[in-house]
Design a protein around this motif. Structure first.
Motif, PDB file in Angstrom:
ATOM      1  N   ALA A   1       0.823  -1.205   0.000  1.00 45.58           N
ATOM      2  CA  ALA A   1       0.000   0.000   0.000  1.00 45.58           C
ATOM      3  C   ALA A   1       0.862   1.263   0.000  1.00 45.58           C
ATOM      4  O   ALA A   1       0.336   2.371  -0.164  1.00 45.58           O
ATOM      5  CB  ALA A   1      -0.921   0.002   1.221  1.00 45.58           C
TER       6      ALA A   1
ATOM      7  N   SER B   1       2.081  -5.510   2.822  1.00 47.67           N
ATOM      8  CA  SER B   1       0.845  -4.934   3.338  1.00 47.67           C
ATOM      9  C   SER B   1      -0.219  -6.011   3.508  1.00 47.67           C
ATOM     10  O   SER B   1      -0.290  -6.969   2.733  1.00 47.67           O
ATOM     11  CB  SER B   1       0.324  -3.861   2.372  1.00 47.67           C
ATOM     12  OG  SER B   1       1.224  -2.775   2.299  1.00 47.67           O
TER      13      SER B   1
ATOM     14  N   LYS C   1      -5.371  -3.635   3.189  1.00 52.20           N
ATOM     15  CA  LYS C   1      -4.673  -2.420   2.763  1.00 52.20           C
ATOM     16  C   LYS C   1      -4.405  -2.444   1.261  1.00 52.20           C
ATOM     17  O   LYS C   1      -4.435  -1.392   0.605  1.00 52.20           O
ATOM     18  CB  LYS C   1      -3.371  -2.263   3.535  1.00 52.20           C
ATOM     19  CG  LYS C   1      -3.573  -1.889   5.001  1.00 52.20           C
ATOM     20  CD  LYS C   1      -2.251  -1.555   5.667  1.00 52.20           C
ATOM     21  CE  LYS C   1      -2.475  -1.056   7.092  1.00 52.20           C
ATOM     22  NZ  LYS C   1      -1.202  -0.677   7.755  1.00 52.20           N
ATOM     23  N   ARG C   2      -4.153  -3.609   0.719  1.00 53.32           N
ATOM     24  CA  ARG C   2      -3.935  -3.691  -0.730  1.00 53.32           C
ATOM     25  C   ARG C   2      -5.224  -3.381  -1.482  1.00 53.32           C
ATOM     26  O   ARG C   2      -5.213  -2.688  -2.508  1.00 53.32           O
ATOM     27  CB  ARG C   2      -3.417  -5.084  -1.109  1.00 53.32           C
ATOM     28  CG  ARG C   2      -2.084  -5.423  -0.480  1.00 53.32           C
ATOM     29  CD  ARG C   2      -1.556  -6.757  -0.962  1.00 53.32           C
ATOM     30  NE  ARG C   2      -0.862  -7.469   0.097  1.00 53.32           N
ATOM     31  CZ  ARG C   2      -0.313  -8.646  -0.018  1.00 53.32           C
ATOM     32  NH1 ARG C   2      -0.377  -9.289  -1.181  1.00 53.32           N
ATOM     33  NH2 ARG C   2       0.293  -9.230   0.998  1.00 53.32           N
TER      34      ARG C   2
END
Length: 360
Positions: free
Chosen positions: A172, A212, A216-217
């Motif tokens: 991220a 991440s 979050k991705r």
């Protein structure tokens, strides 16, 4: 069999063996001492990440492979702290007499001069533009990017000179450069692919301990899409009996977060990656290790890996066909338009070596 105390926590690989295929000596602690050292001296020192700065003569790598969709790439870093146990780039550390295992994710190399060398390449009289791929070997947004900002400087140069650039990452941290990516996207100069392997943060923590988290991705996909950046979700690698359960859910989530396209890659285990992965299976999934490797070999012609051109990226067999069918149906239900990014090479203007665009 390993005890919980002997598992290397927070890292993907579980050992630091040096490969012997280059004639290097294998380093191993003496057996008798190894058995009593911890009892006498206590636990060994915690693994620390070190970074060595390199001064290469060039940073552009060109290829003529029929299996990948780009002919040039740049990797700001060698080694990767994300620690993905399956990473096909791990064997490159063997060239430095270093382990593709723990050394690959703890002994890193940075190229601070990469932007300046790229500027020289772009300014060359015979240079012809084509999309520049970042993150093809190691992640351009691994944690040390926050310190070195090499990837950002490369993007700044691409924006300055009108050069198309693509990014592959599972971090991220790509959003740290959203301002540049938005400007590049407005001119049709960039596309980003974010790898999402599973939706289970615990599993991802074992597979990719310093990348991440999946949520979050997905959030990064959404932010990039909202900024007008063509964003691909790469369901990669698909690991049989470990991550394949997530195929449809990843596509559905990526579609709802605005992904413009999707792709997948089956697990590949070149050279030292195969024994490292087997070791990882034995530590974390001993109950299904044999099953996983049996399926892996079934899609690679009975071997751990198929390195041949034209076939290395195209698994075969019943299991591979099942994945293709599932991916196709999941894609249809996800709402992902499967659009292809169009990157413009006609805006390129060679930069001068002093940082100013050339007038002629």
């Amino acid at each position: 069999m390993r005890t919980s105390d002997s598992i290397v926590h927070g890292r993907g690989a579980q050992s630091a063996r040096v490969p012997t295929r280059f004639g290097l000596s294998t380093r191993e602690a003496d057996g008798d001492w190894r058995d009593v050292a911890e009892a006498i001296d206590g636990p060994g020192p915690k693994l620390r990440t070190t970074v060595t700065e390199e001064a290469p003569k060039s940073v552009l790598s060109f290829n003529t492979s029929p299996d990948i969709p780009f002919d040039r790439s740049l990797n700001p870093y060698r080694g990767c702290e994300h620690g993905c146990v399956y990473c096909y780039a791990r064997p490159t550390h063997a060239w430095h007499d270093l382990s593709p295992g723990l050394d690959f994710e703890t002994k890193l190399f940075a190229k601070p001069s990469a932007p300046a060398l790229l500027r020289q390449a772009f300014a060359g009289r015979n240079y012809r533009p084509a999309p520049l791929a970042l993150g093809t070997n190691t992640d351009p947004y691994q944690p040390i990017e926050a310190r070195y900002r090499i990837t950002r400087a490369v993007l700044e140069l691409c924006l300055e000179s009108g050069h198309p650039v693509t990014i592959t990452t599972k971090s991220a941290r790509v959003l740290d450069d959203l301002d540049l990516l938005r400007q590049l996207a407005e001119r049709g100069l960039t596309a980003v692919s974010i790898s999402v392997t599973s939706l289970d943060p615990r599993l991802s923590g074992l597979l990719e301990p310093r990348a991440s988290a999946p949520a979050k991705r997905l959030a990064a996909i959404e932010a990039l899409a909202m900024a007008g950046v063509h964003t691909n979700v790469s369901v990669s690698p698909i690991i049989p009996a470990i991550t394949d359960d997530f195929i449809e859910a990843i596509l559905r989530q990526a579609g709802s977060h605005g992904a413009a396209s999707a792709s997948w890659i089956m697990l590949r285990l070149p050279h030292e990656v195969a024994p490292l992965f087997r070791e990882w299976l034995g530590v974390h999934f001993p109950d299904r290790a044999a099953k996983v490797m049996a399926i892996v070999q079934s899609v690679r012609g009975g071997k751990d890996n198929d390195a041949r051109f034209f076939s290395r990226m195209k698994p075969t067999g019943v299991w591979a066909e099942l994945v293709r069918t599932r991916f196709r149906l999941g894609l249809k239900r996800s709402g992902i338009p499967q659009a292809k990014p169009v990157l413009d090479c006609n805006q390129f203007r060679p930069p001068s070596r002093d940082g100013q665009l050339a007038l002629f």
